[in-house]
Write an enzyme that holds these catalytic residues in place. Structure first.
Site, PDB file in Angstrom:
ATOM      1  N   LEU A   1       0.624  -1.537  -0.146  1.00  0.00           N
ATOM      2  CA  LEU A   1      -0.374   0.076  -0.171  1.00  0.00           C
ATOM      3  C   LEU A   1       0.786   1.269  -0.005  1.00  0.00           C
ATOM      4  O   LEU A   1       0.125   2.078  -0.507  1.00  0.00           O
ATOM      5  CB  LEU A   1      -0.396   0.409   0.982  1.00  0.00           C
ATOM      6  CG  LEU A   1      -1.864  -0.697   1.338  1.00  0.00           C
ATOM      7  CD1 LEU A   1      -3.370  -0.769   3.110  1.00  0.00           C
ATOM      8  CD2 LEU A   1      -2.581  -0.547  -0.200  1.00  0.00           C
TER       9      LEU A   1
ATOM     10  N   ASN B   1       2.479   3.544   7.962  1.00  0.00           N
ATOM     11  CA  ASN B   1       2.752   2.510   6.886  1.00  0.00           C
ATOM     12  C   ASN B   1       3.662   1.481   7.430  1.00  0.00           C
ATOM     13  O   ASN B   1       2.803   0.188   7.030  1.00  0.00           O
ATOM     14  CB  ASN B   1       2.807   2.678   5.473  1.00  0.00           C
ATOM     15  CG  ASN B   1       2.273   2.109   4.378  1.00  0.00           C
ATOM     16  OD1 ASN B   1       1.076   0.668   5.508  1.00  0.00           O
ATOM     17  ND2 ASN B   1       3.364   1.171   4.353  1.00  0.00           N
TER      18      ASN B   1
ATOM     19  N   SER C   1      -3.568   0.477  11.224  1.00  0.00           N
ATOM     20  CA  SER C   1      -3.574  -0.620  11.505  1.00  0.00           C
ATOM     21  C   SER C   1      -3.766  -1.606  10.564  1.00  0.00           C
ATOM     22  O   SER C   1      -3.355  -2.246   9.470  1.00  0.00           O
ATOM     23  CB  SER C   1      -4.465   0.265  12.782  1.00  0.00           C
ATOM     24  OG  SER C   1      -4.866  -1.775  13.155  1.00  0.00           O
TER      25      SER C   1
ATOM     26  N   TYR D   1       0.784 -10.069  15.960  1.00  0.00           N
ATOM     27  CA  TYR D   1       0.819  -9.272  15.785  1.00  0.00           C
ATOM     28  C   TYR D   1      -0.529  -8.341  15.675  1.00  0.00           C
ATOM     29  O   TYR D   1      -0.261  -6.783  15.699  1.00  0.00           O
ATOM     30  CB  TYR D   1       0.171  -9.708  13.818  1.00  0.00           C
ATOM     31  CG  TYR D   1       0.116  -8.681  13.143  1.00  0.00           C
ATOM     32  CD1 TYR D   1       1.212  -7.827  12.881  1.00  0.00           C
ATOM     33  CD2 TYR D   1      -0.710  -9.262  12.351  1.00  0.00           C
ATOM     34  CE1 TYR D   1       0.520  -7.233  11.040  1.00  0.00           C
ATOM     35  CE2 TYR D   1      -1.454  -7.764  11.511  1.00  0.00           C
ATOM     36  CZ  TYR D   1      -0.884  -7.155  10.719  1.00  0.00           C
ATOM     37  OH  TYR D   1      -1.285  -5.987  10.083  1.00  0.00           O
TER      38      TYR D   1
ATOM     39  N   LYS E   1      -1.621  -4.584  16.526  1.00  0.00           N
ATOM     40  CA  LYS E   1      -2.149  -3.794  15.939  1.00  0.00           C
ATOM     41  C   LYS E   1      -3.586  -3.202  16.914  1.00  0.00           C
ATOM     42  O   LYS E   1      -4.471  -1.802  16.134  1.00  0.00           O
ATOM     43  CB  LYS E   1      -2.972  -4.179  14.586  1.00  0.00           C
ATOM     44  CG  LYS E   1      -1.993  -4.665  13.722  1.00  0.00           C
ATOM     45  CD  LYS E   1      -1.315  -3.070  12.546  1.00  0.00           C
ATOM     46  CE  LYS E   1      -0.505  -3.641  11.989  1.00  0.00           C
ATOM     47  NZ  LYS E   1       0.269  -1.700  11.315  1.00  0.00           N
TER      48      LYS E   1
ATOM     49  N   THR F   1      -1.111  -7.794  -1.632  1.00  0.00           N
ATOM     50  CA  THR F   1       0.247  -6.970  -1.668  1.00  0.00           C
ATOM     51  C   THR F   1       0.932  -8.238  -0.860  1.00  0.00           C
ATOM     52  O   THR F   1       0.567  -9.420  -1.214  1.00  0.00           O
ATOM     53  CB  THR F   1       0.237  -6.184  -0.610  1.00  0.00           C
ATOM     54  OG1 THR F   1       0.114  -6.482   0.677  1.00  0.00           O
ATOM     55  CG2 THR F   1      -1.580  -4.691  -0.860  1.00  0.00           C
TER      56      THR F   1
END
Length: 279
Positions: free
Chosen positions: A17, A85, A136, A151, A155, A186
């Protein structure tokens, strides 16, 4: 009338992104300072553009972050939008992941963003305007994904400080938005982006099944289109009253709605116990 050109500062800009954001913003004529651990890679991917400032930055070194912010203002004269990001996925059951592995994920995904925010805010406060986007994840709203506990914890932390920050900077006319993407196509699930524990525990079959599902089935089949996701972020930056939380993707929307309904049901089921603890 042409609107005033904005200056964007984007971390983790060499892929996913972040790279798509750089590409779309430059096409719109915006100023873009983009950071990566490898400046030459950024230059190769983006090419030359008078509105583009590639920066090699160590996200977990606050002095290095300060240099990058200063270089941005020196080149463009202002700073308007910050996009935190940069981050990476960490896969493994909570018990499997070592203290070092967990802390490294927090260092990049949480403390790295805080380094940027601390260095950028004096400029935004001084000009009494700006917008901070913290990327996030839908995993920052619900954590019931086997293998993604740490992880998701990073977030969730991003959501927590974003909500507080939004209240703290209201008086300075600064907007803050947390972006919660679902699965976007992605390289997030590729081996070079998703870390796995050095010491796996065979007993966690559900975690291994989840790992195989993500690596072999979900990867490269994600429903989210990065081009459309980035366009939505740019659109949000131009909104007069941007949201505090922006879920991206039909999967993220559905998962969030299910969580809300589930929490509401559980809250009401246990209401008697919950309210019984007051004086």
């Amino acid at each position: 009338m042409k609107t005033q050109t904005k200056t964007w500062f984007i971390t983790g800009a060499s892929k996913g992104l972040g790279l798509e954001l750089v590409t779309q913003l430059l096409a719109k004529g915006e100023n873009v300072a983009a950071t990566s651990r490898n400046k030459s890679e950024l230059e190769k991917l983006v090419g030359e553009n008078q509105n583009f400032l590639p920066l090699e930055m160590n996200l977990v070194d606050e002095a290095n972050v300060a240099k990058a912010i200063s270089a941005t203002i020196e080149k463009f004269g202002n700073l308007d939008v910050v996009v935190n990001n940069a981050g990476y996925g960490l896969f493994g059951a909570v018990e499997e992941l070592s203290d070092t592995e967990a802390r490294q994920n927090f260092d990049v995904n949480v403390f790295g963003s805080l380094n940027v925010i601390r260095q950028a805010l004096p400029h935004l406060r001084n000009q009494k305007s700006g917008h901070i986007f913290n990327i996030s994840s839908i995993g920052g709203y619900l954590g019931n994904f086997p293998g993604f506990g740490i992880y998701c914890a990073t977030k969730f932390a991003v959501i927590g400080f974003t909500e507080a920050l939004a209240e703290e900077v209201k008086d300075f006319n600064i907007n803050v938005t947390a972006i919660l993407p679902g699965y976007f196509r992605t390289n997030f699930l590729n081996p070079d982006s998703l870390s796995i524990p050095k010491n796996q525990i065979d007993a966690y079959q559900s975690t291994r099944d989840s790992q195989e599902l993500h690596e072999k089935t979900i990867n490269n089949n994600q429903p989210g289109d990065p081009v459309k996701g980035v366009a939505a972020i740019i659109e949000t930056a131009a909104a007069e009253n941007p949201p505090l939380h922006l879920f991206l993707g039909s999967d993220a929307y559905a998962l969030a709605k299910n969580k809300i309904e589930s929490m509401t049901s559980e809250l009401e089921e246990w209401k008697k116990v919950s309210v019984s603890t007051d004086f």
